[in-house]
Design a protein around this motif. Structure first.
Motif, PDB file in Angstrom:
ATOM      1  N   THR A   1       0.837  -1.195   0.000  1.00 25.27           N
ATOM      2  CA  THR A   1       0.000   0.000   0.000  1.00 25.27           C
ATOM      3  C   THR A   1       0.875   1.249   0.000  1.00 25.27           C
ATOM      4  O   THR A   1       1.779   1.376   0.825  1.00 25.27           O
ATOM      5  N   LEU A   2       0.598   2.153  -0.927  1.00 27.32           N
ATOM      6  CA  LEU A   2       1.316   3.423  -1.029  1.00 27.32           C
ATOM      7  C   LEU A   2       0.412   4.514  -0.475  1.00 27.32           C
ATOM      8  O   LEU A   2      -0.681   4.747  -0.997  1.00 27.32           O
ATOM      9  N   ARG A   3       0.865   5.193   0.585  1.00 27.52           N
ATOM     10  CA  ARG A   3       0.061   6.235   1.228  1.00 27.52           C
ATOM     11  C   ARG A   3       0.508   7.603   0.720  1.00 27.52           C
ATOM     12  O   ARG A   3       1.668   7.976   0.843  1.00 27.52           O
ATOM     13  N   LEU A   4      -0.442   8.334   0.127  1.00 27.42           N
ATOM     14  CA  LEU A   4      -0.156   9.626  -0.484  1.00 27.42           C
ATOM     15  C   LEU A   4      -0.864  10.741   0.270  1.00 27.42           C
ATOM     16  O   LEU A   4      -2.031  10.617   0.646  1.00 27.42           O
ATOM     17  N   SER A   5      -0.164  11.854   0.463  1.00 29.62           N
ATOM     18  CA  SER A   5      -0.763  13.077   0.997  1.00 29.62           C
ATOM     19  C   SER A   5      -0.754  14.111  -0.127  1.00 29.62           C
ATOM     20  O   SER A   5       0.311  14.480  -0.631  1.00 29.62           O
ATOM     21  N   LEU A   6      -1.941  14.590  -0.505  1.00 30.02           N
ATOM     22  CA  LEU A   6      -2.063  15.454  -1.676  1.00 30.02           C
ATOM     23  C   LEU A   6      -2.830  16.728  -1.317  1.00 30.02           C
ATOM     24  O   LEU A   6      -3.821  16.677  -0.566  1.00 30.02           O
ATOM     25  N   PRO A   7      -2.400  17.894  -1.865  1.00 29.28           N
ATOM     26  CA  PRO A   7      -3.189  19.118  -1.679  1.00 29.28           C
ATOM     27  C   PRO A   7      -4.586  18.900  -2.255  1.00 29.28           C
ATOM     28  O   PRO A   7      -4.729  18.321  -3.341  1.00 29.28           O
TER      29      PRO A   7
ATOM     30  N   PHE B   1       3.091   8.466   6.047  1.00 33.50           N
ATOM     31  CA  PHE B   1       2.877   8.623   4.609  1.00 33.50           C
ATOM     32  C   PHE B   1       4.168   8.297   3.858  1.00 33.50           C
ATOM     33  O   PHE B   1       5.266   8.597   4.326  1.00 33.50           O
ATOM     34  N   ASP B   2       4.019   7.710   2.683  1.00 33.23           N
ATOM     35  CA  ASP B   2       5.179   7.395   1.847  1.00 33.23           C
ATOM     36  C   ASP B   2       5.609   8.597   1.014  1.00 33.23           C
ATOM     37  O   ASP B   2       6.807   8.833   0.831  1.00 33.23           O
ATOM     38  N   VAL B   3       4.629   9.339   0.502  1.00 40.51           N
ATOM     39  CA  VAL B   3       4.905  10.421  -0.448  1.00 40.51           C
ATOM     40  C   VAL B   3       3.897  11.546  -0.212  1.00 40.51           C
ATOM     41  O   VAL B   3       2.748  11.296   0.158  1.00 40.51           O
ATOM     42  N   ALA B   4       4.338  12.783  -0.453  1.00 42.05           N
ATOM     43  CA  ALA B   4       3.422  13.923  -0.424  1.00 42.05           C
ATOM     44  C   ALA B   4       3.730  14.826  -1.601  1.00 42.05           C
ATOM     45  O   ALA B   4       4.870  14.896  -2.068  1.00 42.05           O
ATOM     46  N   VAL B   5       2.717  15.503  -2.096  1.00 42.40           N
ATOM     47  CA  VAL B   5       2.891  16.562  -3.089  1.00 42.40           C
ATOM     48  C   VAL B   5       2.655  17.880  -2.373  1.00 42.40           C
ATOM     49  O   VAL B   5       1.657  18.029  -1.654  1.00 42.40           O
ATOM     50  N   ARG B   6       3.583  18.816  -2.541  1.00 41.63           N
ATOM     51  CA  ARG B   6       3.474  20.106  -1.873  1.00 41.63           C
ATOM     52  C   ARG B   6       3.714  21.235  -2.863  1.00 41.63           C
ATOM     53  O   ARG B   6       4.499  21.088  -3.796  1.00 41.63           O
TER      54      ARG B   6
ATOM     55  N   LEU C   1      13.069  16.026   4.704  1.00 43.04           N
ATOM     56  CA  LEU C   1      12.459  15.403   3.540  1.00 43.04           C
ATOM     57  C   LEU C   1      13.327  15.566   2.297  1.00 43.04           C
ATOM     58  O   LEU C   1      14.041  16.541   2.140  1.00 43.04           O
ATOM     59  N   ILE C   2      13.214  14.576   1.424  1.00 41.40           N
ATOM     60  CA  ILE C   2      13.866  14.622   0.116  1.00 41.40           C
ATOM     61  C   ILE C   2      12.838  15.131  -0.879  1.00 41.40           C
ATOM     62  O   ILE C   2      11.720  14.608  -0.944  1.00 41.40           O
ATOM     63  N   ALA C   3      13.178  16.154  -1.646  1.00 45.47           N
ATOM     64  CA  ALA C   3      12.221  16.790  -2.546  1.00 45.47           C
ATOM     65  C   ALA C   3      12.674  16.680  -3.997  1.00 45.47           C
ATOM     66  O   ALA C   3      13.865  16.737  -4.296  1.00 45.47           O
TER      67      ALA C   3
ATOM     68  N   ILE D   1       7.340  16.872  -5.163  1.00 44.64           N
ATOM     69  CA  ILE D   1       6.986  15.597  -4.545  1.00 44.64           C
ATOM     70  C   ILE D   1       8.058  15.308  -3.505  1.00 44.64           C
ATOM     71  O   ILE D   1       9.257  15.443  -3.775  1.00 44.64           O
ATOM     72  N   VAL D   2       7.639  14.986  -2.299  1.00 46.27           N
ATOM     73  CA  VAL D   2       8.575  14.807  -1.194  1.00 46.27           C
ATOM     74  C   VAL D   2       8.362  13.443  -0.555  1.00 46.27           C
ATOM     75  O   VAL D   2       7.261  12.878  -0.584  1.00 46.27           O
ATOM     76  N   HIS D   3       9.445  12.917   0.027  1.00 45.57           N
ATOM     77  CA  HIS D   3       9.375  11.641   0.736  1.00 45.57           C
ATOM     78  C   HIS D   3      10.410  11.656   1.842  1.00 45.57           C
ATOM     79  O   HIS D   3      11.337  12.473   1.832  1.00 45.57           O
ATOM     80  N   PRO D   4      10.290  10.773   2.825  1.00 44.13           N
ATOM     81  CA  PRO D   4      11.139  10.881   4.016  1.00 44.13           C
ATOM     82  C   PRO D   4      12.622  10.656   3.797  1.00 44.13           C
ATOM     83  O   PRO D   4      13.438  11.319   4.412  1.00 44.13           O
ATOM     84  N   SER D   5      13.028   9.715   2.936  1.00 48.17           N
ATOM     85  CA  SER D   5      14.451   9.409   2.831  1.00 48.17           C
ATOM     86  C   SER D   5      14.768   8.815   1.474  1.00 48.17           C
ATOM     87  O   SER D   5      13.957   8.102   0.891  1.00 48.17           O
ATOM     88  N   ALA D   6      15.991   9.093   0.995  1.00 52.56           N
ATOM     89  CA  ALA D   6      16.449   8.512  -0.270  1.00 52.56           C
ATOM     90  C   ALA D   6      17.150   7.179  -0.044  1.00 52.56           C
ATOM     91  O   ALA D   6      17.435   6.461  -0.991  1.00 52.56           O
ATOM     92  N   LYS D   7      17.461   6.851   1.222  1.00 57.23           N
ATOM     93  CA  LYS D   7      18.165   5.616   1.523  1.00 57.23           C
ATOM     94  C   LYS D   7      17.170   4.467   1.673  1.00 57.23           C
ATOM     95  O   LYS D   7      16.148   4.601   2.339  1.00 57.23           O
ATOM     96  N   LEU D   8      17.473   3.332   1.075  1.00 48.61           N
ATOM     97  CA  LEU D   8      16.636   2.138   1.172  1.00 48.61           C
ATOM     98  C   LEU D   8      15.185   2.443   0.814  1.00 48.61           C
ATOM     99  O   LEU D   8      14.249   1.975   1.461  1.00 48.61           O
ATOM    100  N   MET D   9      14.983   3.243  -0.224  1.00 48.07           N
ATOM    101  CA  MET D   9      13.634   3.612  -0.632  1.00 48.07           C
ATOM    102  C   MET D   9      12.893   2.396  -1.183  1.00 48.07           C
ATOM    103  O   MET D   9      13.410   1.693  -2.047  1.00 48.07           O
ATOM    104  N   PRO D  10      11.685   2.112  -0.706  1.00 46.19           N
ATOM    105  CA  PRO D  10      10.911   0.996  -1.260  1.00 46.19           C
ATOM    106  C   PRO D  10      10.656   1.195  -2.746  1.00 46.19           C
ATOM    107  O   PRO D  10      10.517   2.318  -3.224  1.00 46.19           O
TER     108      PRO D  10
END
Length: 297
Positions: A95-101, A141-146, A155-157, A272-281
Motif C-alpha cells: 500500500t502506497l500512502r499519499l498526501s495530496l493538496p 505517509f510514503d509520499v506527499a505533493v506540496r 524530507l527529500i524533494a 513531490i517529497v518523501h522521508p528518505s532517499a536511503k533504502l527507498m521501497p
C-alpha cells in the motif's frame, strides 16, 4: 538482545551443527577456543548447561536439545523475515500512502492514478486530499505533493513543475469595468479575496523591477480555491489564482490575464517529497518517477 548475545548463539548453533568447537570455528572463521568461550558465556548467562564436553566430542544436554531446536527455528524465521523485507523493498506491491493538496490533487493527480494502478496490479493506493501540513514520518505517509516553499529539511524533494500566481478576470467583467493598466488601478476594481493567501488582503506585484503592495477590496472573500475560480468566471471581479488552477479557464477563454506585465511576486513550485532517499521501497521510487514523467513529459 545485543550483538554479544547473537555471537554466543551463533557459536552454540555452529558447535552443535558441526559437532565440535574446532569445526565450528572453521565454519565461522574464528578460532575454536573463542567459539568454546562464547558457548560457555552463553551457558553462564542462561544459568544452564547446554553441552556435555569430553576430550573427543560434545553432546547436547536435555536442556541444550530444547534450546537448540527452539533457537534454530527462531534464527531461521529471522532469516525469512529479512528475505521478505528485501523482497518487499524490491517489488512494487503493498500500500502506497499519499498526501495530496486537496484542489490540486483532485484536479491533476486523481484522474491519472488509475493508469498507474493498472501498470502495477500488486499495489494499492491510499490517497488523502487535504490542505494541511502533514508530518510524513509521524503519520506514516510514503509520499506527499506540496506547493510553495519547502521548510522540512528531513524530507527529500523533487520538483515536478514550476508554478506561479497570476491575476485574471472574465471577459464580461473587463468589458464592463475596463482593463487595469497599472497595479494602482486595482483600487477601482472589485477584487476577489482568497483568505488562505498568507498576505491577504495584500497583493504583491512587480512594477519596473520593484515590488508594490496593493491592498485589495471587493464584495467577495473565499477560502476555497475552486470557488475563487467560479466567482471569477461568473464576473465577480479580478482574482489572484495559481496558474495550474486557472489553466483550463484561461485556455477556454473563460478567464483572461490581467496586468501580465506586473507579475505576482511570489513564484511557487510543485514538489513531490518523501522521508528518505536511503533504502527507498520500490513502490515509492516507481511512483515518484512515474509522476515526474507524467507531469513533465
Amino acid at each position: 538482545m545485543d550483538g554479544t548475545d547473537f555471537d554466543q548463539i551463533a557459536a552454540f548453533l555452529a558447535t552443535v551443527e558441526h559437532a565440535g568447537f574446532t569445526a565450528a570455528g572453521t565454519a565461522l572463521s574464528r578460532d575454536g577456543s573463542l567459539v568454546s568461550r562464547r558457548v560457555t558465556a552463553l551457558e553462564k548467562r542462561l544459568g544452564v548447561r547446554l553441552l556435555e564436553r569430553t576430550t573427543r566430542r560434545v553432546a547436547l544436554t536435555e536442556a541444550g536439545e530444547v534450546y537448540y531446536q527452539r533457537m534454530r527455528k527462531a534464527v531461521q524465521a529471522m532469516g525469512e523475515i529479512d528475505t521478505e523485507a528485501v523482497d518487499a523493498a524490491g517489488s512494487v506491491r503493498g500500500t502506497l500512502r499519499l498526501s495530496l493538496p486537496a484542489t490540486f490533487g483532485r484536479m491533476w493527480i486523481a484522474p491519472i492514478l488509475p493508469a498507474f494502478l493498472r501498470q502495477h496490479p500488486g499495489l494499492a493506493i491510499e490517497a488523502r486530499y487535504e490542505d494541511r501540513y502533514v508530518d510524513l514520518v509521524a503519520e506514516g505517509f510514503d509520499v506527499a505533493v506540496r506547493i510553495g516553499e519547502l521548510a522540512d529539511s528531513r524530507l527529500i524533494a523533487r520538483k515536478l513543475a514550476p508554478a506561479s500566481r497570476l491575476l485574471c478576470a472574465s471577459p464580461d467583467y473587463l468589458a464592463e469595468r475596463g482593463m487595469p493598466e497599472h497595479p494602482s488601478d486595482l483600487a477601482n476594481h472589485d477584487c476577489i479575496g482568497f483568505s488562505r493567501l498568507a498576505s491577504h488582503p495584500i497583493w504583491h506585484l512587480g512594477d519596473d523591477g520593484k515590488t508594490v503592495a496593493i491592498r485589495i477590496s471587493g464584495p467577495l472573500v473565499t477560502d476555497d480555491a475552486t470557488s475563487l475560480i467560479q466567482a471569477a468566471v461568473a464576473g465577480a471581479g479580478i482574482a489572484m489564482v495559481s496558474d495550474w488552477l486557472a489553466g483550463p479557464e484561461l485556455k477556454s477563454g473563460g478567464l483572461v490575464p490581467v496586468l501580465p506585465d506586473h507579475p505576482v511576486a511570489t513564484p511557487e513550485g510543485i514538489y513531490i517529497v518523501h522521508p528518505s532517499a536511503k533504502l527507498m521501497p520500490a513502490k515509492t521510487r516507481v511512483f515518484i518517477d512515474w509522476l515526474a514523467d507524467t507531469m513533465m513529459p
